[in-house]
Design a protein around this motif. Structure first.
Motif, PDB file in Angstrom:
ATOM      1  N   ARG A 179       0.607  -0.983   0.557  1.00  0.00           N
ATOM      2  CA  ARG A 179      -0.019   0.120   0.173  1.00  0.00           C
ATOM      3  C   ARG A 179       1.059   1.714   0.041  1.00  0.00           C
ATOM      4  O   ARG A 179       1.027   1.637   0.768  1.00  0.00           O
ATOM      5  N   VAL A 180       1.214   1.668  -1.637  1.00  0.00           N
ATOM      6  CA  VAL A 180       2.249   2.526  -1.453  1.00  0.00           C
ATOM      7  C   VAL A 180       0.953   3.687  -1.613  1.00  0.00           C
ATOM      8  O   VAL A 180       0.289   3.867  -2.310  1.00  0.00           O
ATOM      9  N   GLN A 181       1.481   5.230  -1.050  1.00  0.00           N
ATOM     10  CA  GLN A 181       0.022   6.564  -1.080  1.00  0.00           C
ATOM     11  C   GLN A 181       0.326   7.376  -1.201  1.00  0.00           C
ATOM     12  O   GLN A 181      -0.318   7.626  -1.075  1.00  0.00           O
ATOM     13  N   VAL A 182       1.378   7.269  -1.559  1.00  0.00           N
ATOM     14  CA  VAL A 182       2.293   8.982  -2.488  1.00  0.00           C
ATOM     15  C   VAL A 182       2.795   8.528  -3.644  1.00  0.00           C
ATOM     16  O   VAL A 182       2.545   7.200  -4.385  1.00  0.00           O
ATOM     17  N   GLU A 183       2.890   9.531  -4.620  1.00  0.00           N
ATOM     18  CA  GLU A 183       3.139   9.466  -5.738  1.00  0.00           C
ATOM     19  C   GLU A 183       3.953  10.599  -6.236  1.00  0.00           C
ATOM     20  O   GLU A 183       4.297  11.778  -5.453  1.00  0.00           O
ATOM     21  N   LEU A 184       4.700  10.552  -7.396  1.00  0.00           N
ATOM     22  CA  LEU A 184       5.524  11.580  -8.096  1.00  0.00           C
ATOM     23  C   LEU A 184       5.311  12.538  -7.181  1.00  0.00           C
ATOM     24  O   LEU A 184       4.058  13.332  -7.780  1.00  0.00           O
TER      25      LEU A 184
END
Length: 372
Positions: A179-184
């Motif tokens: 669950r990676v919850q960030v974007e570039l």
């Protein structure tokens, strides 16, 4: 003289015969005193028995539990910064020390290099000052000032190094990035959650057991977890709480389970079967259990003198067909039929089950409690 009809004559004869039978019939049936009872056999009452030996039994406790990963942690940002790189995709398996995210470091590498150069200058100045001080060419306060400047430079290098490391968070242990919850381009603030790392190569099975069950449990007992799809995981009991939960008065337990295939099971439920140490038990029908005067479970049996005894037992396990108990003598002369008709201490005539079945009439069914 008028002739009497045949039907009248026949009826009169029947009435006369009935009167004579009532007057001179079996007077024994109308006696006011009962007949003498037959003398009771000196051998005492007859009871049906079976002789059995104790057998080893492996008891089990079955509880409903929940599976969690052996290790899992929430990843949070230690410094503020914009997300510059995502070197690891969501769901990828990583090793301890792998870089998981890169934040905009605001020229931290250049600042760190400058701080290291200043540290090198401070170290050289301090080393020269020590030589001068040995020849008493500079004062002691001047040497201490240079030493303080050296310490400040070292602290600056350490602080910048930590900031650089915090802008490149790494995996604290082997696992799966979940669950990676960030974007570039997203801005992270200190303490903000951005992902989760899960090590599911081993699982924890957590459950609650009652006060009656916890006494038989100890760390190291084998545990088998049955999953909803029918698969099984093997492991052992690794923790038994020493204090009951306030609301339910139940005890928390944990089992560590191997998950070599890396199946996605964390967070699911499972049935945990805890295998207890083997015990010697007698197997009998639950119908043969009774309560003694103190309200405890007991079983009636015979001693070597054919005297009825009642022994308190401990119920190890039971189902609809069998009860597994301890506390009885071995071998056991168990009364399977007639226990309710004899008293404790009474001497009786034992009839083995096989003889009782053979001696019964063919048209009657043998009725006795099933015993293994």
């Amino acid at each position: 003289m008028r002739k009497i009809p045949f039907s009248y004559a026949l009826a009169s004869l029947l009435v006369l015969a009935l009167v004579i039978w009532l007057a001179f019939g079996n007077f024994q049936r109308f006696q006011t005193t009962p007949p003498d009872a037959p003398a009771r056999s000196e051998a005492g009452s007859r009871v049906e028995i079976v002789v059995q030996q104790s057998t080893p039994f492996i008891p089990q406790q079955i509880v409903q539990g929940q599976l969690t990963a052996e290790r899992e942690t929430t990843l949070r940002a230690n410094v503020a910064g914009f997300v510059a790189e995502k070197p690891v995709a969501q769901g990828s398996r990583v090793a301890a020390g792998d870089t998981l995210l890169v934040l905009d470091n605001d020229a931290l590498p250049e600042q760190l290099q400058q701080a290291r150069d200043e540290l090198a200058v401070a170290e050289a100045e301090y080393a020269g000052a020590r030589n001068l001080r040995q020849r008493e060419l500079i004062s002691q306060p001047e040497l201490l000032r240079l030493q303080s400047a050296l310490s400040a430079s070292a602290a600056s290098v350490a602080q910048l190094q930590k900031q650089l490391d915090d802008s490149r968070p790494t995996a604290p242990f082997d696992g799966v990035l979940n669950r990676v919850q960030v974007e570039l381009g997203d801005l992270l603030q200190p303490g903000e959650e951005w992902s989760q790392l899960v090590d599911d190569r081993r699982l924890k099975g957590a459950a609650w057991v009652s006060q009656q069950q916890v006494g038989d449990l100890s760390e190291g007992l084998p545990v088998t977890a049955r999953l909803l799809n029918g698969d099984h995981l093997e492991g052992e009991l690794t923790f038994v709480s020493h204090r009951a939960e306030e609301a339910t008065r139940s005890f928390y337990i944990e089992a560590t389970l191997d998950n070599p295939a890396g199946k996605r099971l964390a967070g699911g439920s499972a049935e945990l079967t805890i295998t207890l140490p083997p015990r010697q038990v007698h197997t009998l029908s639950p119908a043969l259990l009774s309560l003694n005067s103190e309200g405890q479970l007991a079983v009636k049996h015979l001693d070597e003198n054919d005297t009825v005894q009642q022994t308190t037992v401990e119920l190890v396990s039971a189902d609809t067909q069998h009860a597994y108990v301890t506390g009885l003598p071995d071998p056991l002369r168990l009364i399977t039929l007639g226990a309710g008709m004899v008293d404790i201490g009474e001497t009786v005539t034992p009839v083995p089950v096989e003889e009782a079945i053979i001696s019964q009439p063919a048209e009657q069914d043998s009725v006795h409690a099933p015993v293994d």
